[in-house]
Design a protein around this motif. Structure first.
Motif, PDB file in Angstrom:
ATOM      1  N   TRP A 273      -0.082  29.750   6.371  1.00 31.06           N
ATOM      2  CA  TRP A 273      -0.431  28.751   6.054  1.00 31.06           C
ATOM      3  C   TRP A 273      -1.472  28.051   5.208  1.00 31.06           C
ATOM      4  N   PRO A 274      -2.041  27.401   4.925  1.00 25.14           N
ATOM      5  CA  PRO A 274      -2.727  27.098   3.966  1.00 25.14           C
ATOM      6  C   PRO A 274      -4.746  27.357   4.674  1.00 25.14           C
ATOM      7  N   GLY A 275      -5.364  28.301   3.964  1.00 23.14           N
ATOM      8  CA  GLY A 275      -6.420  28.357   5.028  1.00 23.14           C
ATOM      9  C   GLY A 275      -7.362  27.011   5.367  1.00 23.14           C
ATOM     10  N   ASN A 276      -7.146  26.560   4.279  1.00 19.00           N
ATOM     11  CA  ASN A 276      -7.665  25.127   3.985  1.00 19.00           C
ATOM     12  C   ASN A 276      -7.921  23.890   5.109  1.00 19.00           C
ATOM     13  N   ARG A 277      -6.679  23.497   5.397  1.00 13.41           N
ATOM     14  CA  ARG A 277      -6.071  22.651   6.356  1.00 13.41           C
ATOM     15  C   ARG A 277      -6.622  22.170   7.294  1.00 13.41           C
ATOM     16  N   LEU A 278      -6.634  21.028   7.899  1.00  8.06           N
ATOM     17  CA  LEU A 278      -6.664  21.159   9.709  1.00  8.06           C
ATOM     18  C   LEU A 278      -4.789  21.236   9.760  1.00  8.06           C
ATOM     19  N   LEU A 279      -5.147  21.817  11.082  1.00 10.90           N
ATOM     20  CA  LEU A 279      -3.973  21.872  11.534  1.00 10.90           C
ATOM     21  C   LEU A 279      -3.507  20.803  12.397  1.00 10.90           C
ATOM     22  N   PRO A 280      -2.626  19.809  11.977  1.00 10.53           N
ATOM     23  CA  PRO A 280      -1.917  19.493  13.241  1.00 10.53           C
ATOM     24  C   PRO A 280      -1.251  19.778  14.184  1.00 10.53           C
ATOM     25  N   ALA A 281      -0.554  18.952  15.196  1.00  7.89           N
ATOM     26  CA  ALA A 281       0.057  19.692  16.550  1.00  7.89           C
ATOM     27  C   ALA A 281       0.780  20.029  16.449  1.00  7.89           C
ATOM     28  N   ARG A 282       1.918  19.746  15.374  1.00 10.00           N
ATOM     29  CA  ARG A 282       2.922  20.375  15.058  1.00 10.00           C
ATOM     30  C   ARG A 282       2.993  21.547  14.164  1.00 10.00           C
ATOM     31  N   MET A 283       1.748  21.810  13.195  1.00  5.00           N
ATOM     32  CA  MET A 283       1.599  23.083  13.027  1.00  5.00           C
ATOM     33  C   MET A 283       1.140  24.306  14.003  1.00  5.00           C
ATOM     34  N   ARG A 284       0.643  23.867  14.934  1.00 11.65           N
ATOM     35  CA  ARG A 284      -0.127  24.644  15.847  1.00 11.65           C
ATOM     36  C   ARG A 284       1.741  25.322  17.021  1.00 11.65           C
ATOM     37  N   LEU A 285       2.206  24.035  16.982  1.00 14.82           N
ATOM     38  CA  LEU A 285       2.837  24.010  17.934  1.00 14.82           C
ATOM     39  C   LEU A 285       4.723  25.272  16.781  1.00 14.82           C
TER      40      LEU A 285
END
Length: 294
Positions: A273-285
Motif C-alpha cells: 500500500w502507499p507508504g505515505n498514506r494515513l491508515l484508516p481503520a478499514r486498511m488496518r483491518l
C-alpha cells in the motif's frame, strides 16, 4: 473550496465510466453530474471525457486529472476515518488489486467473511495479473508476488508462492517421465506470458542447491495461469504454475507433479500500500486479516 463538488462529480464518473452510476453514488441526478463536469471543463479549458451514447471515457487530460483527484479524495477519506476514532467500526470502500487465481481462490473467501462481519465496508476488487500503479490509479492496496522495488510503497508478507512442474498422465506416458532436470530439454512446454512485460516466464528449477532458469522451446504460450493448467491437463505439454492453480488437478489425478525435488524456493506474496498514506481503520483491518494467509 470553489468547485469542489465538480471535482467529486468528475472523479466518481471517471471511476464508474458512467454519469448514471456516478449519480446513484452521489445521490443526485445524472444531468446534474453532467452539468458539473461541463462547468469544470469550461473552467479548466480542457475536455475531460470522450462522450458517446453508451459510455464516457477519459481523455489524456482527464486521465492526468483523475490520478490527482483520486489521491486527494483518498487522503480526505482517510482523514475522516481517523477523525471518527481509531477504535470505531471500519467503514468505507477498499480498492484492492490482486492476481486472478490467487485472488479468487485464496483472498476472496477472506474478504467475503470480512464483509459479513463489518457491514460498513465496501470492496472494489480488480483481478488482474498485470501490475498497476497504486498511486496513479487510486488503489488502496495490492497483492504482489516476488521482490518489491518501489520505495513509495509499504509491504507486508502475507503468504508464499510455491511453483509446481506438472503434466498429464497421457503426455507423460507418451514422452516419458523426467527423472533429472537435463531430460526436460526433450519435452514440450506450456509457458506463461507476462501481461505487463510481454515476456515469457522461464521454467525455474533448483539443482544441486542452485537456482536455474530453463528457457525451453515452447509449444503453447498463454497469459493466464488457469489456461495453462487446462492446456497441460489436455496433454499439450509440461507446465509450471503456482501450486494453488494446480492442486485440484493433482489431487484428482488429471495432472502429475514432475521433479518435485527440483522445485525452486518459494517466492514471497506481499500486501502493499502507499507508504505515505494515513491508515484508516478499514486498511488496518485488511492488513490484519490477510497477514494470516501464510
Amino acid at each position: 473550496m470553489s468547485g469542489f463538488s465538480e471535482f467529486i462529480a468528475f472523479a466518481v464518473t471517471a471511476r464508474h465510466g458512467s454519469f448514471a452510476r456516478a449519480a446513484r453514488e452521489l445521490g443526485i441526478t445524472a444531468s446534474t453530474v453532467a452539468k458539473r463536469i461541463l462547468r469544470l471543463e469550461e473552467r479548466l479549458g480542457v475536455r475531460l471525457f470522450h462522450r458517446t451514447t453508451r459510455q464516457v471515457t477519459l481523455t489524456s487530460d482527464g486521465e492526468m486529472l483523475y490520478a490527482r483527484c483520486e489521491k486527494v479524495l483518498a487522503d480526505i477519506d482517510d482523514i475522516e476515518s481517523l477523525a471518527s476514532g481509531t477504535s470505531g467500526e471500519p467503514r468505507g470502500q477498499l480498492r484492492i488489486n490482486m492476481p486472478i487465481t490467487y485472488g479468487k481462490r485464496v483472498v476472496m473467501p477472506k474478504l467475503a467473511r470480512l464483509l459479513a462481519q463489518h457491514p460498513g465496508l465496501e470492496l472494489d476488487v480488480r483481478l488482474s495479473d498485470s501490475f498497476c500503479d497504486l498511486i496513479r490509479d487510486g488503489i488502496d492496496a495490492a497483492i504482489r508476488v516476488g521482490a518489491l522495488d518501489d520505495t513509495r510503497l509499504t509491504a507486508r508478507r502475507i503468504d508464499w508462492q510455491h511453483l509446481v512442474l506438472c503434466g498429464s498422465p497421457a503426455y507423460l506416458r507418451r514422452q516419458g517421465m523426467p527423472t533429472h532436470a537435463d531430460q526436460l530439454e526433450a519435452h514440450h512446454f506450456v509457458v506463461f506470458r507476462n501481461p505487463t512485460s510481454g515476456r515469457e516466464r522461464p521454467v525455474q528449477l533448483q539443482v544441486d542447491g542452485k537456482t536455474q532458469e530453463l528457457h525451453p522451446e515452447t509449444r503453447v504460450v498463454i497469459n493466464d495461469g488457469e489456461g495453462m493448467v487446462e492446456a497441460a491437463r489436455h496433454d499439450a505439454g509440461l507446465t509450471q504454475v503456482p501450486r494453488v492453480m494446480a492442486e485440484d488437478a493433482i489431487a484428482n489425478g488429471s495432472l502429475v507433479e514432475v521433479l518435485p525435488a527440483c522445485a525452486p524456493p518459494p517466492q514471497p506474496i506481499s500486501l502493499i500500500w502507499p507508504g505515505n498514506r494515513l491508515l484508516p481503520a478499514r486498511m488496518r483491518l485488511l492488513i490484519e486479516t490477510l497477514a494470516g494467509l501464510g
